[in-house]
Design a protein around this motif. Structure first.
Motif, PDB file in Angstrom:
ATOM      1  N   VAL A   9       0.842  -1.203   0.000  1.00 27.32           N
ATOM      2  CA  VAL A   9       0.000   0.000   0.000  1.00 27.32           C
ATOM      3  C   VAL A   9       0.876   1.253   0.000  1.00 27.32           C
ATOM      4  O   VAL A   9       0.627   2.204  -0.760  1.00 27.32           O
ATOM      5  N   LEU A  10       1.910   1.255   0.815  1.00 29.81           N
ATOM      6  CA  LEU A  10       2.839   2.387   0.858  1.00 29.81           C
ATOM      7  C   LEU A  10       3.503   2.592  -0.501  1.00 29.81           C
ATOM      8  O   LEU A  10       3.647   3.724  -0.967  1.00 29.81           O
ATOM      9  N   ALA A  11       3.896   1.509  -1.144  1.00 28.53           N
ATOM     10  CA  ALA A  11       4.523   1.603  -2.464  1.00 28.53           C
ATOM     11  C   ALA A  11       3.553   2.235  -3.463  1.00 28.53           C
ATOM     12  O   ALA A  11       3.951   3.104  -4.248  1.00 28.53           O
ATOM     13  N   TRP A  12       2.291   1.814  -3.445  1.00 25.71           N
ATOM     14  CA  TRP A  12       1.300   2.404  -4.358  1.00 25.71           C
ATOM     15  C   TRP A  12       1.139   3.894  -4.096  1.00 25.71           C
ATOM     16  O   TRP A  12       1.070   4.694  -5.033  1.00 25.71           O
ATOM     17  N   VAL A  13       1.061   4.260  -2.835  1.00 23.99           N
ATOM     18  CA  VAL A  13       0.899   5.677  -2.487  1.00 23.99           C
ATOM     19  C   VAL A  13       2.099   6.484  -2.990  1.00 23.99           C
ATOM     20  O   VAL A  13       1.937   7.559  -3.580  1.00 23.99           O
ATOM     21  N   GLU A  61      12.705  37.512  -4.409  1.00 27.53           N
ATOM     22  CA  GLU A  61      11.624  36.737  -3.786  1.00 27.53           C
ATOM     23  C   GLU A  61      11.124  35.640  -4.713  1.00 27.53           C
ATOM     24  O   GLU A  61      10.858  34.521  -4.276  1.00 27.53           O
ATOM     25  N   GLU A  62      11.015  35.963  -6.000  1.00 22.83           N
ATOM     26  CA  GLU A  62      10.562  34.971  -6.977  1.00 22.83           C
ATOM     27  C   GLU A  62      11.586  33.844  -7.125  1.00 22.83           C
ATOM     28  O   GLU A  62      11.230  32.676  -7.257  1.00 22.83           O
ATOM     29  N   LYS A  63      12.875  34.199  -7.071  1.00 25.16           N
ATOM     30  CA  LYS A  63      13.938  33.191  -7.178  1.00 25.16           C
ATOM     31  C   LYS A  63      13.886  32.238  -5.986  1.00 25.16           C
ATOM     32  O   LYS A  63      14.007  31.020  -6.143  1.00 25.16           O
ATOM     33  N   LYS A  64      13.681  32.762  -4.789  1.00 29.48           N
ATOM     34  CA  LYS A  64      13.560  31.915  -3.595  1.00 29.48           C
ATOM     35  C   LYS A  64      12.337  31.008  -3.696  1.00 29.48           C
ATOM     36  O   LYS A  64      12.392  29.838  -3.338  1.00 29.48           O
ATOM     37  N   SER A  65      11.239  31.558  -4.176  1.00 26.88           N
ATOM     38  CA  SER A  65      10.007  30.791  -4.312  1.00 26.88           C
ATOM     39  C   SER A  65      10.187  29.645  -5.311  1.00 26.88           C
ATOM     40  O   SER A  65       9.767  28.512  -5.052  1.00 26.88           O
ATOM     41  N   GLU A  66      10.808  29.928  -6.446  1.00 26.13           N
ATOM     42  CA  GLU A  66      11.030  28.889  -7.447  1.00 26.13           C
ATOM     43  C   GLU A  66      11.996  27.820  -6.944  1.00 26.13           C
ATOM     44  O   GLU A  66      11.837  26.647  -7.257  1.00 26.13           O
ATOM     45  N   ALA A  67      12.995  28.215  -6.144  1.00 27.74           N
ATOM     46  CA  ALA A  67      13.930  27.232  -5.581  1.00 27.74           C
ATOM     47  C   ALA A  67      13.197  26.299  -4.620  1.00 27.74           C
ATOM     48  O   ALA A  67      13.450  25.089  -4.597  1.00 27.74           O
ATOM     49  N   ARG A  68      12.272  26.838  -3.843  1.00 30.40           N
ATOM     50  CA  ARG A  68      11.506  26.022  -2.900  1.00 30.40           C
ATOM     51  C   ARG A  68      10.604  25.043  -3.646  1.00 30.40           C
ATOM     52  O   ARG A  68      10.501  23.869  -3.304  1.00 30.40           O
ATOM     53  N   VAL A  69       9.958  25.516  -4.706  1.00 31.30           N
ATOM     54  CA  VAL A  69       9.077  24.667  -5.501  1.00 31.30           C
ATOM     55  C   VAL A  69       9.882  23.589  -6.221  1.00 31.30           C
ATOM     56  O   VAL A  69       9.438  22.447  -6.359  1.00 31.30           O
ATOM     57  N   GLU A  70      11.094  23.937  -6.660  1.00 30.41           N
ATOM     58  CA  GLU A  70      11.959  22.974  -7.342  1.00 30.41           C
ATOM     59  C   GLU A  70      12.311  21.804  -6.416  1.00 30.41           C
ATOM     60  O   GLU A  70      12.350  20.654  -6.845  1.00 30.41           O
ATOM     61  N   ILE A  71      12.501  22.087  -5.146  1.00 27.58           N
ATOM     62  CA  ILE A  71      12.810  21.034  -4.169  1.00 27.58           C
ATOM     63  C   ILE A  71      11.653  20.037  -4.085  1.00 27.58           C
ATOM     64  O   ILE A  71      11.864  18.829  -4.007  1.00 27.58           O
ATOM     65  N   PHE A  72      10.413  20.535  -4.117  1.00 25.07           N
ATOM     66  CA  PHE A  72       9.255  19.641  -4.083  1.00 25.07           C
ATOM     67  C   PHE A  72       9.212  18.753  -5.318  1.00 25.07           C
ATOM     68  O   PHE A  72       8.822  17.590  -5.251  1.00 25.07           O
ATOM     69  N   GLY A  73       9.602  19.288  -6.470  1.00 25.67           N
ATOM     70  CA  GLY A  73       9.651  18.483  -7.688  1.00 25.67           C
ATOM     71  C   GLY A  73      10.646  17.345  -7.580  1.00 25.67           C
ATOM     72  O   GLY A  73      10.350  16.199  -7.937  1.00 25.67           O
ATOM     73  N   TYR A  74      11.834  17.657  -7.070  1.00 26.10           N
ATOM     74  CA  TYR A  74      12.845  16.605  -6.897  1.00 26.10           C
ATOM     75  C   TYR A  74      12.437  15.606  -5.805  1.00 26.10           C
ATOM     76  O   TYR A  74      12.741  14.426  -5.898  1.00 26.10           O
ATOM     77  N   ALA A  75      11.739  16.082  -4.782  1.00 28.43           N
ATOM     78  CA  ALA A  75      11.232  15.168  -3.750  1.00 28.43           C
ATOM     79  C   ALA A  75      10.238  14.182  -4.348  1.00 28.43           C
ATOM     80  O   ALA A  75      10.203  13.006  -3.971  1.00 28.43           O
ATOM     81  N   GLY A  76       9.442  14.646  -5.306  1.00 27.67           N
ATOM     82  CA  GLY A  76       8.505  13.758  -5.987  1.00 27.67           C
ATOM     83  C   GLY A  76       9.219  12.646  -6.729  1.00 27.67           C
ATOM     84  O   GLY A  76       8.785  11.486  -6.715  1.00 27.67           O
ATOM     85  N   VAL A  77      10.332  12.972  -7.369  1.00 28.26           N
ATOM     86  CA  VAL A  77      11.132  11.951  -8.060  1.00 28.26           C
ATOM     87  C   VAL A  77      11.656  10.933  -7.047  1.00 28.26           C
ATOM     88  O   VAL A  77      11.608   9.725  -7.274  1.00 28.26           O
ATOM     89  N   GLY A  78      12.121  11.419  -5.913  1.00 32.06           N
ATOM     90  CA  GLY A  78      12.631  10.519  -4.877  1.00 32.06           C
ATOM     91  C   GLY A  78      11.556   9.613  -4.308  1.00 32.06           C
ATOM     92  O   GLY A  78      11.786   8.415  -4.090  1.00 32.06           O
ATOM     93  N   LEU A  79      10.369  10.160  -4.080  1.00 30.48           N
ATOM     94  CA  LEU A  79       9.275   9.347  -3.550  1.00 30.48           C
ATOM     95  C   LEU A  79       8.847   8.271  -4.542  1.00 30.48           C
ATOM     96  O   LEU A  79       8.592   7.125  -4.158  1.00 30.48           O
ATOM     97  N   ALA A  80       8.777   8.637  -5.814  1.00 31.85           N
ATOM     98  CA  ALA A  80       8.406   7.652  -6.830  1.00 31.85           C
ATOM     99  C   ALA A  80       9.456   6.549  -6.924  1.00 31.85           C
ATOM    100  O   ALA A  80       9.113   5.364  -7.044  1.00 31.85           O
ATOM    101  N   THR A  81      10.714   6.926  -6.841  1.00 32.64           N
ATOM    102  CA  THR A  81      11.798   5.934  -6.875  1.00 32.64           C
ATOM    103  C   THR A  81      11.704   5.000  -5.679  1.00 32.64           C
ATOM    104  O   THR A  81      11.863   3.778  -5.826  1.00 32.64           O
ATOM    105  N   GLY A  83       9.008   4.217  -4.074  1.00 31.55           N
ATOM    106  CA  GLY A  83       7.865   3.338  -4.322  1.00 31.55           C
ATOM    107  C   GLY A  83       8.223   2.185  -5.243  1.00 31.55           C
ATOM    108  O   GLY A  83       7.835   1.040  -5.008  1.00 31.55           O
ATOM    109  N   VAL A  84       8.977   2.476  -6.295  1.00 27.99           N
ATOM    110  CA  VAL A  84       9.412   1.416  -7.222  1.00 27.99           C
ATOM    111  C   VAL A  84      10.317   0.421  -6.503  1.00 27.99           C
ATOM    112  O   VAL A  84      10.192  -0.799  -6.688  1.00 27.99           O
ATOM    113  N   VAL A  85      11.230   0.925  -5.671  1.00 25.40           N
ATOM    114  CA  VAL A  85      12.109   0.028  -4.907  1.00 25.40           C
ATOM    115  C   VAL A  85      11.299  -0.867  -3.988  1.00 25.40           C
ATOM    116  O   VAL A  85      11.584  -2.061  -3.851  1.00 25.40           O
ATOM    117  N   LEU A  86      10.265  -0.319  -3.356  1.00 28.38           N
ATOM    118  CA  LEU A  86       9.408  -1.143  -2.487  1.00 28.38           C
ATOM    119  C   LEU A  86       8.675  -2.214  -3.279  1.00 28.38           C
ATOM    120  O   LEU A  86       8.544  -3.350  -2.817  1.00 28.38           O
TER     121      LEU A  86
END
Length: 99
Positions: A9-13, A61-81, A83-86
């Motif tokens: 279930v965790l892997a699917w999520v 301010e926009e540069k800081k905001s985009e850097a923060r959002v970019e981290i969430f994008g890379y976190a998504g890649v890590g979470l998906a990876t 899940g695949v490992v699980l």
């Protein structure tokens, strides 16, 4: 047996949430270091005015905001990876237990 079910279930999520996080934030990930205001590149010292939000944001301010959002994008890649490992480890454990 219950632990294996929870891991599946965790892997699917993770496989669902990870790509969603990436695609929601994909623009910031793909832009690299570029800072944009409504699709137009910004330079230091410029301000971005938003008609819908009613405010304006500086380049820094926009540069800081985009850097923060970019981290969430890379976190998504890590979470998906993860899940695949699980999924793969669950498949290996299932094959070993059936022998």
């Amino acid at each position: 047996m219950a632990i294996r079910t929870w891991l599946k279930v965790l892997a699917w999520v993770l496989v669902i949430v990870g790509p969603a996080l990436f695609f929601i934030n994909a623009e910031a990930v793909m832009n690299g270091d570029a800072v944009q205001c409504d699709g137009s590149p910004m330079r230091p010292g410029q301000w971005c005015s938003s008609f819908s939000g009613g405010g304006s944001v500086s380049y820094d301010e926009e540069k800081k905001s985009e850097a923060r959002v970019e981290i969430f994008g890379y976190a998504g890649v890590g979470l998906a990876t993860l899940g695949v490992v699980l999924f793969v480890s669950h498949g290996i454990a299932t094959r070993r237990s059936s022998r």
